[in-house]
Design a protein around this motif. Structure first.
Motif, mmCIF file in Angstrom:
data_model
loop_
_atom_site.group_PDB
_atom_site.id
_atom_site.type_symbol
_atom_site.label_atom_id
_atom_site.label_comp_id
_atom_site.label_asym_id
_atom_site.label_seq_id
_atom_site.Cartn_x
_atom_site.Cartn_y
_atom_site.Cartn_z
ATOM 1 N N ASN A 31 0.853 -1.196 0.000
ATOM 2 C CA ASN A 31 0.000 0.000 0.000
ATOM 3 C C ASN A 31 0.883 1.238 0.000
ATOM 4 N N ARG A 32 0.392 2.313 -0.599
ATOM 5 C CA ARG A 32 1.128 3.568 -0.616
ATOM 6 C C ARG A 32 1.176 4.142 0.799
ATOM 7 N N TYR A 33 2.352 4.528 1.204
ATOM 8 C CA TYR A 33 2.538 5.104 2.537
ATOM 9 C C TYR A 33 2.964 6.562 2.386
ATOM 10 N N VAL A 34 2.177 7.461 2.938
ATOM 11 C CA VAL A 34 2.498 8.881 2.965
ATOM 12 C C VAL A 34 2.848 9.225 4.413
ATOM 13 N N ALA A 35 4.127 9.444 4.641
ATOM 14 C CA ALA A 35 4.588 9.731 6.003
ATOM 15 C C ALA A 35 4.240 11.156 6.391
ATOM 16 N N ARG A 36 3.812 11.313 7.630
ATOM 17 C CA ARG A 36 3.581 12.634 8.218
ATOM 18 C C ARG A 36 4.620 12.803 9.324
ATOM 19 N N VAL A 37 5.446 13.831 9.184
ATOM 20 C CA VAL A 37 6.549 14.042 10.113
ATOM 21 C C VAL A 37 6.380 15.384 10.823
ATOM 22 N N ARG A 38 6.403 15.338 12.147
ATOM 23 C CA ARG A 38 6.327 16.569 12.938
ATOM 24 C C ARG A 38 7.752 17.049 13.196
ATOM 25 N N LEU A 39 7.949 18.337 12.916
ATOM 26 C CA LEU A 39 9.268 18.940 13.050
ATOM 27 C C LEU A 39 9.190 20.117 14.007
ATOM 28 N N VAL A 54 4.383 11.000 12.753
ATOM 29 C CA VAL A 54 3.054 11.106 13.341
ATOM 30 C C VAL A 54 2.271 9.825 13.061
ATOM 31 N N ASN A 55 2.555 9.190 11.931
ATOM 32 C CA ASN A 55 1.834 7.980 11.515
ATOM 33 C C ASN A 55 2.808 6.849 11.175
ATOM 34 N N LEU A 98 4.247 16.366 4.905
ATOM 35 C CA LEU A 98 3.869 15.089 4.288
ATOM 36 C C LEU A 98 4.935 14.681 3.270
ATOM 37 N N PHE A 99 5.325 13.428 3.320
ATOM 38 C CA PHE A 99 6.249 12.855 2.353
ATOM 39 C C PHE A 99 5.469 11.843 1.524
ATOM 40 N N ASP A 100 5.052 12.272 0.337
ATOM 41 C CA ASP A 100 4.249 11.437 -0.558
ATOM 42 C C ASP A 100 5.131 10.951 -1.693
ATOM 43 N N PRO A 101 5.316 9.629 -1.828
ATOM 44 C CA PRO A 101 6.170 9.100 -2.901
ATOM 45 C C PRO A 101 5.704 9.519 -4.297
ATOM 46 N N GLN A 102 4.409 9.708 -4.479
ATOM 47 C CA GLN A 102 3.905 10.113 -5.808
ATOM 48 C C GLN A 102 4.312 11.546 -6.123
#
Length: 106
Positions: A31-39, A54-55, A98-102
């Motif tokens: 499944n596509r994973y879109v990482a959410r990173v708190r900085l 975050v996820n 958000l880090f979205d591979p697409q």
């Protein structure tokens, strides 16, 4: 900071972090994973604390992708914050990116 300025800053931050990111290879059936990173930043643009997912992924196949995101954030540290945003530190001292591979593939 106006909404337009904040949107412009967010776009700049995402582009900057994506330029440091080398997404991990994903299995074709994952499944596509879109990482959410708190900085959390210091006023000079360097990280105040380590980046926090975050996820975090529950699927083991996505864990390399999560690691690659955290490596990208560290590789870009410190951010060379553009002059027009420096005086708005209170608005960008904590951000979630958000880090979205697409998006990175474009």
């Amino acid at each position: 900071m106006t909404a337009s300025q904040e949107a412009s800053l967010d776009t700049w931050m995402i582009k900057t972090y994506l330029s440091c990111w080398k997404p991990a290879a994903q299995p074709a059936d994952a499944n596509r994973y879109v990482a959410r990173v708190r900085l959390k930043f210091k006023s000079d643009g360097s990280l105040l604390k380590p980046p926090k997912l975050v996820n975090p992924p529950s699927d083991p196949a996505q864990k390399p992708q999560a690691r690659s995101v955290l490596q990208a954030v560290k590789a870009c540290d410190p951010l060379q914050m553009p002059a027009q945003y420096r005086s708005f530190y209170e608005q960008w001292k904590t951000k979630t990116i958000l880090f979205d591979p697409q998006v990175a593939a474009r």
